[in-house]
Design a protein around this motif. Structure first.
Motif, PDB file in Angstrom:
ATOM      1  N   ILE A  29      10.137   4.894   1.262  1.00 37.87           N
ATOM      2  CA  ILE A  29       8.891   4.132   1.431  1.00 37.87           C
ATOM      3  C   ILE A  29       8.494   4.086   2.903  1.00 37.87           C
ATOM      4  O   ILE A  29       7.330   4.320   3.252  1.00 37.87           O
ATOM      5  CB  ILE A  29       9.039   2.709   0.853  1.00 37.87           C
ATOM      6  N   ASP A  30       9.454   3.801   3.769  1.00 38.39           N
ATOM      7  CA  ASP A  30       9.161   3.711   5.199  1.00 38.39           C
ATOM      8  C   ASP A  30       8.728   5.054   5.787  1.00 38.39           C
ATOM      9  O   ASP A  30       8.016   5.105   6.782  1.00 38.39           O
ATOM     10  CB  ASP A  30      10.368   3.173   5.972  1.00 38.39           C
ATOM     11  N   GLY A  31       9.154   6.152   5.146  1.00 38.84           N
ATOM     12  CA  GLY A  31       8.793   7.482   5.626  1.00 38.84           C
ATOM     13  C   GLY A  31       7.420   7.948   5.178  1.00 38.84           C
ATOM     14  O   GLY A  31       6.932   8.999   5.606  1.00 38.84           O
ATOM     15  N   MET A  32       6.771   7.162   4.346  1.00 40.32           N
ATOM     16  CA  MET A  32       5.444   7.544   3.856  1.00 40.32           C
ATOM     17  C   MET A  32       4.404   7.264   4.931  1.00 40.32           C
ATOM     18  O   MET A  32       4.493   6.268   5.649  1.00 40.32           O
ATOM     19  CB  MET A  32       5.087   6.761   2.586  1.00 40.32           C
ATOM     20  N   GLU A  33       3.435   8.160   5.013  1.00 40.56           N
ATOM     21  CA  GLU A  33       2.354   7.979   5.981  1.00 40.56           C
ATOM     22  C   GLU A  33       1.592   6.695   5.673  1.00 40.56           C
ATOM     23  O   GLU A  33       1.239   5.937   6.561  1.00 40.56           O
ATOM     24  CB  GLU A  33       1.414   9.184   5.953  1.00 40.56           C
ATOM     25  N   THR A  34       1.327   6.466   4.400  1.00 40.72           N
ATOM     26  CA  THR A  34       0.700   5.223   3.946  1.00 40.72           C
ATOM     27  C   THR A  34       1.225   4.905   2.564  1.00 40.72           C
ATOM     28  O   THR A  34       1.528   5.814   1.787  1.00 40.72           O
ATOM     29  CB  THR A  34      -0.843   5.304   3.927  1.00 40.72           C
ATOM     30  N   THR A  35       1.329   3.616   2.263  1.00 41.20           N
ATOM     31  CA  THR A  35       1.758   3.218   0.925  1.00 41.20           C
ATOM     32  C   THR A  35       0.560   2.807   0.068  1.00 41.20           C
ATOM     33  O   THR A  35       0.712   2.549  -1.111  1.00 41.20           O
ATOM     34  CB  THR A  35       2.759   2.052   0.996  1.00 41.20           C
TER      35      THR A  35
END
Length: 175
Positions: A29-35
């Motif tokens: 989740i933290d590695g996603m550009e946007t959630t």
């Protein structure tokens, strides 16, 4: 590092589920550009990591995304792909759509229940198989159809079932 709109969850979420799996999900989740708009993608990853989406995982996702738990549960309960119960290593889905039913899918699923000693939506004692009846697989021309994980078996007859099951048992070294 926390993105705007998400929170850092540091306390253990569940006594029953491994912290390492929550760490893996948090890293994803933290590695996603946007959630924003990524709930389904995140739930797919969570189910891939945990094997299913128990209440604690759903609440964890909700907290990480800063959304209500009811919103997460609504998505999980709407899509048949998601499950809130553990599954066997391999999921056998028997199509019960009209074309398959007319061509004997009811007999196929009954024979599988007998062979696996389970009902629909249950797991075999060895944890190898989950049996599901599904509305349509979309391969009507091959009726009756069943799928094991992502592999489609068409024009299935009762006498084919042992060979199909044995292929997965042998793969796992179980007989």
């Amino acid at each position: 590092m926390t993105k705007p709109g998400t929170i850092s969850v540091t306390k253990p979420i569940s006594e029953d589920l491994p912290r390492e799996k929550f760490d893996e999900l948090e890293k994803f989740i933290d590695g996603m550009e946007t959630t924003k708009g990524a709930l389904i993608e995140i739930l797919h990853k969570a189910q891939d990591i945990f094997g299913y989406l128990p209440r604690d995982v759903q609440l964890y996702v909700a907290r990480k995304l800063g959304i209500p738990g009811a919103e997460v549960f609504g998505v999980v309960s709407f899509y048949s792909y998601f499950t809130t119960k553990p599954r066997g290593k391999h999921t056998i889905s028997v199509c019960m759509g009209t074309a398959c039913f007319v061509r004997g899918a009811d007999k196929i699923i009954e024979k599988l229940k007998e062979k696996l000693k389970i009902e629909s939506n249950e797991i075999t004692e060895d944890g190898l198989f989950t049996l599901k009846d599904v509305r349509c697989i979309g391969a009507c021309g091959l009726a009756p159809v069943l799928m094991v994980d992502d592999k489609v078996y068409g024009r299935v007859k009762e006498e084919d079932l042992d060979q199909i099951l044995d292929a997965y048992r042998n793969q796992e070294g179980k007989q």
